[in-house]
Enzyme design. Structure first.
Site, PDB file in Angstrom:
ATOM      1  N   ASP A   1       0.835  -1.210   0.000  1.00 33.43           N
ATOM      2  CA  ASP A   1       0.000   0.000   0.000  1.00 33.43           C
ATOM      3  C   ASP A   1       0.867   1.257   0.000  1.00 33.43           C
ATOM      4  OD1 ASP A   1      -2.280  -1.483   0.011  1.00 33.43           O
ATOM      5  OD2 ASP A   1      -2.655  -1.291   2.167  1.00 33.43           O
TER       6      ASP A   1
ATOM      7  N   ALA B   1       8.501   5.029   6.130  1.00 30.43           N
ATOM      8  CA  ALA B   1       8.237   3.619   5.829  1.00 30.43           C
ATOM      9  C   ALA B   1       7.028   3.164   6.632  1.00 30.43           C
ATOM     10  CB  ALA B   1       9.461   2.781   6.179  1.00 30.43           C
ATOM     11  N   LYS B   2       6.505   2.018   6.242  1.00 31.36           N
ATOM     12  CA  LYS B   2       5.289   1.504   6.894  1.00 31.36           C
ATOM     13  C   LYS B   2       5.476   1.345   8.400  1.00 31.36           C
ATOM     14  CE  LYS B   2       3.079   0.608   2.966  1.00 31.36           C
ATOM     15  NZ  LYS B   2       3.736  -0.337   2.052  1.00 31.36           N
ATOM     16  N   ARG B   3       6.699   0.999   8.823  1.00 29.71           N
ATOM     17  CA  ARG B   3       6.918   0.753  10.256  1.00 29.71           C
ATOM     18  C   ARG B   3       6.831   2.043  11.080  1.00 29.71           C
ATOM     19  NH1 ARG B   3      11.598   0.024   7.623  1.00 29.71           N
ATOM     20  NH2 ARG B   3      13.150   1.658   7.851  1.00 29.71           N
ATOM     21  N   ASP B   4       6.703   3.179  10.420  1.00 28.11           N
ATOM     22  CA  ASP B   4       6.647   4.446  11.161  1.00 28.11           C
ATOM     23  C   ASP B   4       5.271   4.730  11.751  1.00 28.11           C
ATOM     24  OD1 ASP B   4       9.353   5.164  10.824  1.00 28.11           O
ATOM     25  OD2 ASP B   4       8.932   5.768   8.757  1.00 28.11           O
TER      26      ASP B   4
END
Ligand code: GLU
Length: 329
Positions: A42, A264-267
């Site tokens: 996404d 990034a997504k992990r943020d």
């Protein structure tokens, strides 16, 4: 110079029923901009912001806007469809058809064949590890391919093939750097090495595919994240060798996390879908993006096309704290 029109005539363009947005303009576009995502997952707000900018650059200059799915690697099932839905949700539209690189393999092969016929390629049997361990070419840019396989004899090549090593195909570059002009960065000179055109597993390399596609699609304006600026001299050089026009470039600032790294997504809650799950609307998210660009808060990007001036864009990255976003409302 190649001046032929894009393969698809404007009059033939079917309407894209799945994402109806803005009315089709009465006059044919003067050229095309594009957005070319890799369908690896996404979109986060950084991807959406770059897509919005690519759309604004294209639409505010009377260009068509194309969508190209760069699915030669890093493909996640269903991701491309979700990405297109997300772009449509924030009000972006594009001119069909959506092109997939995986459906264009013969075009990349033709381009490499042309370079091979002109004596501009060679087989490379090096492993990634061997390249890392080898010193950079004496006069080449840092990290450039050291040229190990550039001048192999026929016998040496035959020996390596017989040993079962899969060969990549590299460009025999005649320069070590090349200059491009970027709308935001001005003149930019960057490294060109013997870049890979076709990988050992037969997959066309990104740098080749992007050049072939942009030319075939009539793209004369490339807007993308500035992490790709350093690849651009290679691409412009390759286009020149293939006799293809070099597009206009604009490399736009990225979105960073609060530690200064690329978002990034992990943020945290950084995708559009994450934001919607928190109760925000697509219009609200669009407003976040437009205000981060110094543009008015609007509910439809079409409201901005008459007021978009690239020279006023922020030149610095946008630092995003996903936890603080809703509080800024
Ligand atoms: N597919 C590349 C990416 O998602 C973009 C390539 C381009 O815009 O030229 O990073």
């Amino acid at each position: 110079m190649r001046t032929s029109a894009p393969r698809l005539a404007w009059a033939d363009v079917p309407t894209d029923a799945s994402h109806p947005q803005h009315p089709v303009p009465a006059t044919p576009p003067t050229g095309y901009g594009r957005f070319a995502p890799s369908p690896s997952g996404d979109f986060h707000l950084g991807n959406l912001r770059t897509a919005l900018l690519a759309w604004l650059f294209a639409r505010s200059t009377g260009r068509g806007f194309l969508m190209r799915i760069e699915d030669l690697d890093r493909v996640k099932a269903g991701a491309a469809e979700r990405q297109l839905d997300d772009l449509a949700a924030i009000g972006l539209d594009w001119d069909p058809p959506v092109v997939k690189q995986s459906e264009r393999l013969p075009h990349y092969e033709q381009a490499t064949d042309r370079l091979t016929t002109a004596g501009l390629t060679y087989e490379c049997f090096c492993t990634r590890k061997e390249i890392q361990q080898a010193a950079t070419a004496p006069h080449g840019p840092m990290g450039a391919y050291p040229g190990t396989c550039r001048d192999l004899t026929d016998a040496e090549r035959a020996q390596r093939r017989a040993a079962g090593r899969p060969a990549a195909l590299r460009l025999r570059a005649a320069v070590t750097d090349f200059e491009i002009t970027d709308e935001l960065h001005g003149r930019y000179r960057g490294a060109v090495d013997d870049l890979v055109l076709r990988r050992g597993d037969g997959t066309p390399a990104y740098n080749l595919a992007v050049v072939v596609d942009d030319a075939d699609q009539g793209v004369d304006q490339v807007v993308r994240g500035d992490d790709l600026l350093s690849s651009t001299p290679r691409q412009a050089y390759l286009a020149t060798l293939l006799g293809l026009p070099v597009p206009q470039y604009a490399h736009v600032p990225l979105v960073l996390n609060t530690s200064g790294q690329r978002l990034a997504k992990r943020d945290g809650a950084v995708t559009l879908r994450d934001r919607l799950a928190l109760g925000e609307t697509p219009e609200y998210v669009l407003g976040l993006l437009t205000t981060s660009l110094g543009l008015p808060e609007v509910t439809d990007p079409a409201q901005l096309t008459g007021h978009f001036h690239p020279e006023n864009l922020p030149r610095e990255p946008w630092t995003l704290d996903p936890d603080g976003l809703s509080q800024t409302r």
